[in-house]
Design an enzyme around this catalytic site. Structure first.
Site, PDB file in Angstrom:
ATOM      1  N   ARG A  19     -36.966  65.279  39.454  1.00  0.00           N
ATOM      2  CA  ARG A  19     -37.513  65.740  38.168  1.00  0.00           C
ATOM      3  C   ARG A  19     -39.034  65.642  38.146  1.00  0.00           C
ATOM      4  NH1 ARG A  19     -33.269  62.830  35.329  1.00  0.00           N
ATOM      5  NH2 ARG A  19     -34.748  61.573  34.161  1.00  0.00           N
ATOM      6  N   ARG A  57     -33.647  52.935  31.130  1.00  0.00           N
ATOM      7  CA  ARG A  57     -32.913  53.542  30.004  1.00  0.00           C
ATOM      8  C   ARG A  57     -31.405  53.316  30.135  1.00  0.00           C
ATOM      9  NH1 ARG A  57     -35.792  59.366  28.944  1.00  0.00           N
ATOM     10  NH2 ARG A  57     -34.683  60.015  30.818  1.00  0.00           N
TER      11      ARG A  57
END
Ligand code: AMP
Length: 220
Positions: A167, A123
């Site tokens: 995460r 990303r």
């Protein structure tokens, strides 16, 4: 009125799918991560409170996040409904939500960790205008530069290997149990998120009994 929650690990395409549903069915797309990123970018007081947790890939404090969601929903600008993206992320938030609000369905985008890693580390974000890129499927024409404004493309501050590992661990430890709470109420529809974006959108709509995308809506 349609009220949905969309849940899925980072990189599962939650944002994209949520935006498409919101655009098509006039729902307000409420993305807690976007709200927080806005505050960090504009150096607000709230931004200062959440910056450290965000860059470490950790969840922001529950009470703070609940108040952000409560205030956002209290605007009542969602005449046709909303799609809540990135909240709830743990049992406490799910309980808070279920006590105060009702929801038609919880859309769960299911993606294996290996695929999450591949997608998230590709990303990029324009540091000038904020446009999103992905080096796997949406490459800029000129390497490292935004197609729209020529700004420099950077990774999101929380898209490092380290933050991603935190995460993923956090997601399984905290968000899986939140999903279980909704599952116990038979609210969850699970969709295989390894499929292409249009196929995932189609599967979501099929499961929710919504009209399927038309040729025109697919093109936009
Ligand atoms: P996202 O864009 O959903 O990946 O969110 C980016 C970051 O915002 C997360 O890594 C958290 O630091 C914070 N955040 C977003 N949603 C929540 C939430 N429901 N609870 C706590 N922190 C959140």
């Amino acid at each position: 009125m349609r009220k949905y929650v969309i849940m899925g690990i980072q990189g599962s395409g939650k944002g994209t799918q949520a935006k498409q549903l919101a655009a098509e069915f006039d729902l307000v797309h409420i993305a807690v991560g976007d709200i927080y990123r806005w505050h960090v970018q504009y150096h607000t007081k709230l931004g200062a409170q959440v910056r450290r947790a965000m860059s470490a890939g950790e969840l922001v404090d529950d009470a703070l996040t609940e108040s952000v969601v409560r205030d956002r929903l209290a605007l009542h600008d969602w005449n046709y409904g909303f799609i809540l993206d990135g909240f709830p992320r743990n049992r406490r938030q799910a309980q808070f939500f279920m006590e105060g609000y009702d929801v038609d369905a919880v859309i769960h985008l299911d993606l294996p960790d290996s695929e999450v890693r591949r997608r998230v580390l590709a990303r990029r974000l324009c540091s000038n205008c904020g446009m999103d890129y992905n080096l796997i499927e949406h490459r800029p024409v000129r390497e490292g530069r935004c197609d729209a404004c020529g700004g420099e493309l950077v990774s999101r501050e929380d898209d490092t290997e380290e933050a991603l590992a935190a995460r993923l661990a956090d997601y399984h430890a905290k968000t899986d149990p939140a999903l279980e709470l909704f599952r116990a109420k038979e609210l969850v529809v699970s969709v295989d998120a390894t499929a292409s974006k249009p196929a995932v959108q189609r599967a979501i709509r099929e499961q929710l009994g919504l009209p399927l995308p038309t040729r025109k809506s697919r093109a936009s």
